[in-house]
Motif scaffolding. Structure first.
Motif, PDB file in Angstrom:
ATOM      1  N   ASP A 131     -68.700  44.323  36.288  1.00 10.90           N
ATOM      2  CA  ASP A 131     -67.906  44.063  35.085  1.00 10.90           C
ATOM      3  C   ASP A 131     -67.952  45.303  34.184  1.00 10.90           C
ATOM      4  O   ASP A 131     -68.463  46.349  34.586  1.00 10.90           O
ATOM      5  CB  ASP A 131     -68.385  42.804  34.362  1.00 10.90           C
ATOM      6  CG  ASP A 131     -69.788  42.926  33.771  1.00 10.90           C
ATOM      7  OD1 ASP A 131     -70.402  44.015  33.845  1.00 10.90           O
ATOM      8  OD2 ASP A 131     -70.278  41.914  33.237  1.00 10.90           O
ATOM      9  N   ARG A 132     -67.454  45.198  32.970  1.00  8.63           N
ATOM     10  CA  ARG A 132     -67.384  46.358  32.076  1.00  8.63           C
ATOM     11  C   ARG A 132     -68.746  46.866  31.638  1.00  8.63           C
ATOM     12  O   ARG A 132     -68.876  47.967  31.114  1.00  8.63           O
ATOM     13  CB  ARG A 132     -66.513  46.040  30.867  1.00  8.63           C
ATOM     14  CG  ARG A 132     -67.107  44.959  29.970  1.00  8.63           C
ATOM     15  CD  ARG A 132     -66.186  44.621  28.853  1.00  8.63           C
ATOM     16  NE  ARG A 132     -66.335  45.655  27.847  1.00  8.63           N
ATOM     17  CZ  ARG A 132     -66.065  45.494  26.568  1.00  8.63           C
ATOM     18  NH1 ARG A 132     -65.624  44.346  26.130  1.00  8.63           N
ATOM     19  NH2 ARG A 132     -66.220  46.472  25.726  1.00  8.63           N
ATOM     20  N   TYR A 133     -69.778  46.055  31.854  1.00  8.07           N
ATOM     21  CA  TYR A 133     -71.148  46.460  31.524  1.00  8.07           C
ATOM     22  C   TYR A 133     -71.913  46.937  32.756  1.00  8.07           C
ATOM     23  O   TYR A 133     -73.106  47.147  32.700  1.00  8.07           O
ATOM     24  CB  TYR A 133     -71.901  45.303  30.868  1.00  8.07           C
ATOM     25  CG  TYR A 133     -71.237  44.806  29.614  1.00  8.07           C
ATOM     26  CD1 TYR A 133     -71.270  45.556  28.439  1.00  8.07           C
ATOM     27  CD2 TYR A 133     -70.556  43.595  29.599  1.00  8.07           C
ATOM     28  CE1 TYR A 133     -70.648  45.111  27.288  1.00  8.07           C
ATOM     29  CE2 TYR A 133     -69.935  43.141  28.450  1.00  8.07           C
ATOM     30  CZ  TYR A 133     -69.984  43.907  27.303  1.00  8.07           C
ATOM     31  OH  TYR A 133     -69.357  43.466  26.166  1.00  8.07           O
ATOM     32  N   CYS A 134     -71.214  47.071  33.867  1.00  2.92           N
ATOM     33  CA  CYS A 134     -71.791  47.502  35.148  1.00  2.92           C
ATOM     34  C   CYS A 134     -72.747  46.480  35.742  1.00  2.92           C
ATOM     35  O   CYS A 134     -73.583  46.813  36.584  1.00  2.92           O
ATOM     36  CB  CYS A 134     -72.464  48.877  35.041  1.00  2.92           C
ATOM     37  SG  CYS A 134     -71.287  50.182  34.671  1.00  2.92           S
ATOM     38  N   ARG A 135     -72.628  45.220  35.324  1.00  2.00           N
ATOM     39  CA  ARG A 135     -73.420  44.169  35.942  1.00  2.00           C
ATOM     40  C   ARG A 135     -72.771  43.821  37.277  1.00  2.00           C
ATOM     41  O   ARG A 135     -71.555  43.704  37.362  1.00  2.00           O
ATOM     42  CB  ARG A 135     -73.467  42.917  35.065  1.00  2.00           C
ATOM     43  CG  ARG A 135     -74.144  43.158  33.724  1.00  2.00           C
ATOM     44  CD  ARG A 135     -74.142  41.929  32.865  1.00  2.00           C
ATOM     45  NE  ARG A 135     -72.766  41.563  32.518  1.00  2.00           N
ATOM     46  CZ  ARG A 135     -72.458  40.591  31.670  1.00  2.00           C
ATOM     47  NH1 ARG A 135     -73.395  39.890  31.074  1.00  2.00           N
ATOM     48  NH2 ARG A 135     -71.193  40.326  31.396  1.00  2.00           N
ATOM     49  N   VAL A 136     -73.573  43.650  38.317  1.00  6.64           N
ATOM     50  CA  VAL A 136     -73.043  43.277  39.630  1.00  6.64           C
ATOM     51  C   VAL A 136     -72.685  41.796  39.599  1.00  6.64           C
ATOM     52  O   VAL A 136     -73.452  40.960  39.116  1.00  6.64           O
ATOM     53  CB  VAL A 136     -74.081  43.560  40.739  1.00  6.64           C
ATOM     54  CG1 VAL A 136     -73.563  43.078  42.087  1.00  6.64           C
ATOM     55  CG2 VAL A 136     -74.411  45.052  40.788  1.00  6.64           C
ATOM     56  N   MET A 137     -71.500  41.488  40.114  1.00  2.56           N
ATOM     57  CA  MET A 137     -71.005  40.115  40.114  1.00  2.56           C
ATOM     58  C   MET A 137     -71.345  39.412  41.428  1.00  2.56           C
ATOM     59  O   MET A 137     -71.314  40.040  42.491  1.00  2.56           O
ATOM     60  CB  MET A 137     -69.482  40.099  39.937  1.00  2.56           C
ATOM     61  CG  MET A 137     -68.981  40.912  38.787  1.00  2.56           C
ATOM     62  SD  MET A 137     -68.971  40.148  37.285  1.00  2.56           S
ATOM     63  CE  MET A 137     -70.164  40.036  36.331  1.00  2.56           C
ATOM     64  N   ASN A 138     -71.619  38.115  41.366  1.00  2.00           N
ATOM     65  CA  ASN A 138     -71.865  37.351  42.593  1.00  2.00           C
ATOM     66  C   ASN A 138     -70.540  36.858  43.170  1.00  2.00           C
ATOM     67  O   ASN A 138     -69.467  37.187  42.665  1.00  2.00           O
ATOM     68  CB  ASN A 138     -72.849  36.199  42.329  1.00  2.00           C
ATOM     69  CG  ASN A 138     -72.282  35.130  41.405  1.00  2.00           C
ATOM     70  OD1 ASN A 138     -71.069  35.025  41.191  1.00  2.00           O
ATOM     71  ND2 ASN A 138     -73.167  34.326  40.834  1.00  2.00           N
ATOM     72  N   TRP A 139     -70.615  36.067  44.240  1.00  2.00           N
ATOM     73  CA  TRP A 139     -69.393  35.587  44.914  1.00  2.00           C
ATOM     74  C   TRP A 139     -68.512  34.744  44.003  1.00  2.00           C
ATOM     75  O   TRP A 139     -67.312  34.658  44.185  1.00  2.00           O
ATOM     76  CB  TRP A 139     -69.744  34.774  46.159  1.00  2.00           C
ATOM     77  CG  TRP A 139     -70.299  35.609  47.261  1.00  2.00           C
ATOM     78  CD1 TRP A 139     -71.612  35.655  47.663  1.00  2.00           C
ATOM     79  CD2 TRP A 139     -69.605  36.535  48.085  1.00  2.00           C
ATOM     80  NE1 TRP A 139     -71.762  36.554  48.689  1.00  2.00           N
ATOM     81  CE2 TRP A 139     -70.539  37.112  48.975  1.00  2.00           C
ATOM     82  CE3 TRP A 139     -68.286  36.962  48.163  1.00  2.00           C
ATOM     83  CZ2 TRP A 139     -70.202  38.065  49.926  1.00  2.00           C
ATOM     84  CZ3 TRP A 139     -67.944  37.904  49.106  1.00  2.00           C
ATOM     85  CH2 TRP A 139     -68.887  38.440  49.973  1.00  2.00           C
ATOM     86  N   GLU A 140     -69.115  34.093  43.010  1.00  2.00           N
ATOM     87  CA  GLU A 140     -68.346  33.249  42.089  1.00  2.00           C
ATOM     88  C   GLU A 140     -67.799  34.037  40.890  1.00  2.00           C
ATOM     89  O   GLU A 140     -67.132  33.484  40.038  1.00  2.00           O
ATOM     90  CB  GLU A 140     -69.207  32.089  41.581  1.00  2.00           C
ATOM     91  CG  GLU A 140     -69.475  31.016  42.624  1.00  2.00           C
ATOM     92  CD  GLU A 140     -70.597  31.417  43.582  1.00  2.00           C
ATOM     93  OE1 GLU A 140     -71.565  32.068  43.140  1.00  2.00           O
ATOM     94  OE2 GLU A 140     -70.491  31.077  44.769  1.00  2.00           O
ATOM     95  N   GLY A 141     -68.135  35.311  40.796  1.00  2.00           N
ATOM     96  CA  GLY A 141     -67.643  36.144  39.709  1.00  2.00           C
ATOM     97  C   GLY A 141     -68.536  36.152  38.482  1.00  2.00           C
ATOM     98  O   GLY A 141     -68.141  36.641  37.431  1.00  2.00           O
ATOM     99  N   ALA A 142     -69.742  35.616  38.610  1.00  2.00           N
ATOM    100  CA  ALA A 142     -70.691  35.630  37.501  1.00  2.00           C
ATOM    101  C   ALA A 142     -71.673  36.787  37.693  1.00  2.00           C
ATOM    102  O   ALA A 142     -72.007  37.144  38.820  1.00  2.00           O
ATOM    103  CB  ALA A 142     -71.451  34.304  37.450  1.00  2.00           C
ATOM    104  N   PRO A 143     -72.147  37.382  36.584  1.00  2.00           N
ATOM    105  CA  PRO A 143     -73.090  38.492  36.715  1.00  2.00           C
ATOM    106  C   PRO A 143     -74.432  38.048  37.284  1.00  2.00           C
ATOM    107  O   PRO A 143     -74.924  36.967  36.971  1.00  2.00           O
ATOM    108  CB  PRO A 143     -73.249  39.010  35.284  1.00  2.00           C
ATOM    109  CG  PRO A 143     -72.781  37.917  34.398  1.00  2.00           C
ATOM    110  CD  PRO A 143     -71.816  37.098  35.185  1.00  2.00           C
ATOM    111  N   ILE A 144     -75.014  38.899  38.127  1.00  2.00           N
ATOM    112  CA  ILE A 144     -76.345  38.661  38.670  1.00  2.00           C
ATOM    113  C   ILE A 144     -77.337  39.254  37.677  1.00  2.00           C
ATOM    114  O   ILE A 144     -77.309  40.460  37.411  1.00  2.00           O
ATOM    115  CB  ILE A 144     -76.504  39.302  40.060  1.00  2.00           C
ATOM    116  CG1 ILE A 144     -75.483  38.703  41.031  1.00  2.00           C
ATOM    117  CG2 ILE A 144     -77.931  39.140  40.566  1.00  2.00           C
ATOM    118  CD1 ILE A 144     -75.422  39.415  42.374  1.00  2.00           C
TER     119      ILE A 144
END
Length: 84
Positions: free
Chosen positions: A25-38
């Motif tokens: 996302d814009r904060y460089c958080r890696v997203m999971n398969w559902e699109g939520a940040p890990i």
């Protein structure tokens, strides 16, 4: 070609850039398969996909690593509590 000098060069295929990678996302958080940040997982540089869309822009690898690296670092330190 029948006259010297003769020149030859080796040409090999190589993968120098992949277009896939981790979604951030814009904060460089890696997203999971559902699109939520890990939680606690950030990424930048060439491990990240989707920055260039359907094709890459040559010469941007160092810039994307530095720019997104700075964002990822700030996000990790701040806990992503707002705009970075």
């Amino acid at each position: 070609m029948t006259q010297e000098p003769f020149w030859a060069a080796s040409c090999d295929m190589a993968i120098h850039h992949t277009m896939g990678g981790l979604l951030i996302d814009r904060y460089c958080r890696v997203m999971n398969w559902e699109g939520a940040p890990i939680k606690g997982l950030f990424a930048c540089g060439e491990v990240v996909g989707g920055i260039h869309g359907a094709n890459r822009i040559g010469g941007n690898a160092i810039t994307e690593a530095h720019v997104f690296g700075r964002i990822a670092g700030r996000s990790a330190v701040s806990g992503v509590s707002g705009d970075v």
